[in-house]
Design an enzyme around this catalytic site. Structure first.
Site, PDB file in Angstrom:
ATOM      1  N   HIS A   5       0.817  -1.219   0.000  1.00  0.00           N
ATOM      2  CA  HIS A   5       0.000   0.000   0.000  1.00  0.00           C
ATOM      3  C   HIS A   5       0.850   1.268   0.000  1.00  0.00           C
ATOM      4  O   HIS A   5       1.828   1.362   0.716  1.00  0.00           O
ATOM      5  CB  HIS A   5      -0.892  -0.024   1.256  1.00  0.00           C
ATOM      6  CG  HIS A   5      -1.785   1.157   1.396  1.00  0.00           C
ATOM      7  ND1 HIS A   5      -1.790   1.968   2.516  1.00  0.00           N
ATOM      8  CD2 HIS A   5      -2.706   1.682   0.548  1.00  0.00           C
ATOM      9  CE1 HIS A   5      -2.693   2.921   2.358  1.00  0.00           C
ATOM     10  NE2 HIS A   5      -3.255   2.772   1.177  1.00  0.00           N
ATOM     11  N   ASP A  27      -0.216   6.112  -5.476  1.00  0.00           N
ATOM     12  CA  ASP A  27      -1.156   7.233  -5.595  1.00  0.00           C
ATOM     13  C   ASP A  27      -0.717   8.159  -6.721  1.00  0.00           C
ATOM     14  O   ASP A  27       0.472   8.444  -6.865  1.00  0.00           O
ATOM     15  CB  ASP A  27      -1.190   8.025  -4.285  1.00  0.00           C
ATOM     16  CG  ASP A  27      -1.647   7.159  -3.123  1.00  0.00           C
ATOM     17  OD1 ASP A  27      -2.800   6.703  -3.164  1.00  0.00           O
ATOM     18  OD2 ASP A  27      -0.848   6.929  -2.191  1.00  0.00           O
ATOM     19  N   HIS A  41       0.426  10.891  -1.757  1.00  0.00           N
ATOM     20  CA  HIS A  41      -0.827  10.707  -1.032  1.00  0.00           C
ATOM     21  C   HIS A  41      -1.184  11.946  -0.232  1.00  0.00           C
ATOM     22  O   HIS A  41      -2.250  12.521  -0.391  1.00  0.00           O
ATOM     23  CB  HIS A  41      -0.739   9.483  -0.104  1.00  0.00           C
ATOM     24  CG  HIS A  41      -2.062   9.109   0.503  1.00  0.00           C
ATOM     25  ND1 HIS A  41      -2.673   9.878   1.476  1.00  0.00           N
ATOM     26  CD2 HIS A  41      -2.895   8.061   0.271  1.00  0.00           C
ATOM     27  CE1 HIS A  41      -3.828   9.310   1.812  1.00  0.00           C
ATOM     28  NE2 HIS A  41      -3.985   8.212   1.097  1.00  0.00           N
ATOM     29  N   ASP A  85      -3.794   4.379  -7.905  1.00  0.00           N
ATOM     30  CA  ASP A  85      -4.913   4.984  -7.178  1.00  0.00           C
ATOM     31  C   ASP A  85      -5.012   6.427  -7.669  1.00  0.00           C
ATOM     32  O   ASP A  85      -4.266   7.298  -7.230  1.00  0.00           O
ATOM     33  CB  ASP A  85      -4.621   4.900  -5.674  1.00  0.00           C
ATOM     34  CG  ASP A  85      -5.765   5.421  -4.828  1.00  0.00           C
ATOM     35  OD1 ASP A  85      -6.709   6.012  -5.390  1.00  0.00           O
ATOM     36  OD2 ASP A  85      -5.707   5.273  -3.596  1.00  0.00           O
TER      37      ASP A  85
END
EC number: 4.6.1.-
Length: 273
Positions: A5, A27, A41, A85
């Protein structure tokens, strides 16, 4: 798929893969003209993580390409899937198509090396807002226009807003998507979330007429919640601690049913319970 992540700095690619990740999530933030700008992020983010690591998007793609190109000194054979993302919340709805176009051009140039021995990982475009489905259209049409429609074989999709499964299906219909669908469900590790919607997504995947190919759950950092997610039948788990997920997968209860995906495992193929 053990999905590392918030991997937003090139140095973190090695770090997460060495902990056991075969997939990473990155991200992507956009500027006001819908250009993908940074892998970033920002605050707030998951508990226990530094929220502010970043690269310029195209720089990150260069590092990612090296990590996923056989023969490169930075190559990791087991890194096979990357989830972008896409932080499209900063854009107006009518910029989604442009964002898709610009994203495709960036990837074509900096990751796929214009189709000439570029990075080999499968890519999931993860979009937080169903109204931004035209990002997919823009992406697809751009690769066709740039004469590399075959690269769409390496691209899948996810709507990450925890929307009603029926509404997600409608958005895919509008985008003309009929496969390569990953369905995410989850919440930051600072909060708890039940598995009700995950079970609905798995049921859709396992039905004869569902639209979902794979289901992943985020962000899972504890052994107990890892077991719960595996018991619910997910295909992927996104985590800050890939080693925890790898440990649980090596428990006797799970070794017969699960194994860590390799490049030969097609991430768009449905594997039913």
């Amino acid at each position: 798929w053990i999905m590392g992540h918030m991997v937003n700095a090139i140095a973190q690619i090695d770090e997460f893969v060495s902990l056991g990740a075969n997939s990473i999530e990155t991200d992507v933030s956009f500027d006001k003209n819908a250009n993908p700008e940074y892998t970033y992020h920002g605050i707030p983010c998951d508990c226990g993580r530094t929220c502010t690591k970043w690269e310029y998007f195209n720089t990150f793609l260069g590092g990612l390409r090296k990590a996923t190109t056989p023969g490169d000194s930075k190559y990791h054979e087991k890194l096979v899937l990357v989830v972008f993302d896409l932080k499209t919340g900063s854009l107006y709805d009518n910029q989604a198509y442009d964002a898709g176009t610009k994203l495709a051009k960036s990837l074509l140039q900096n990751y796929w090396n214009k189709g000439n021995n570029g990075g080999r990982a499968y890519i999931v475009l993860s979009i937080p807002n169903l109204d931004h489905y035209k990002l997919i259209t823009g992406f697809k049409e751009t690769l066709t226009k740039e004469e590399h429609p075959e690269l769409m074989d390496k691209v899948g999709y996810d709507f990450s807003g925890n929307d009603d499964i029926g509404d997600v299906a409608k958005a895919y219909k509008k985008a003309g998507v009929t496969g390569h669908v990953w369905q995410s469900d989850g919440i930051t590790n600072c909060l708890l979330r039940g598995l009700d919607r995950v079970r609905k997504a798995v049921a859709n995947r396992d039905s004869s007429n569902g639209y979902i190919n794979k289901v992943y759950y985020w962000t899972v950092d504890k052994r107990a919640s890892t077991r719960d997610a595996l018991d619910a039948g997910v295909d992927g788990i996104m985590t800050n601690y890939p080693d925890v997920i790898a440990d649980v997968l090596s428990e006797s209860a799970y070794t017969a049913k699960f194994r860590i995906a390799t490049y030969d495992d097609n991430p768009w193929e449905t594997f039913k319970n």
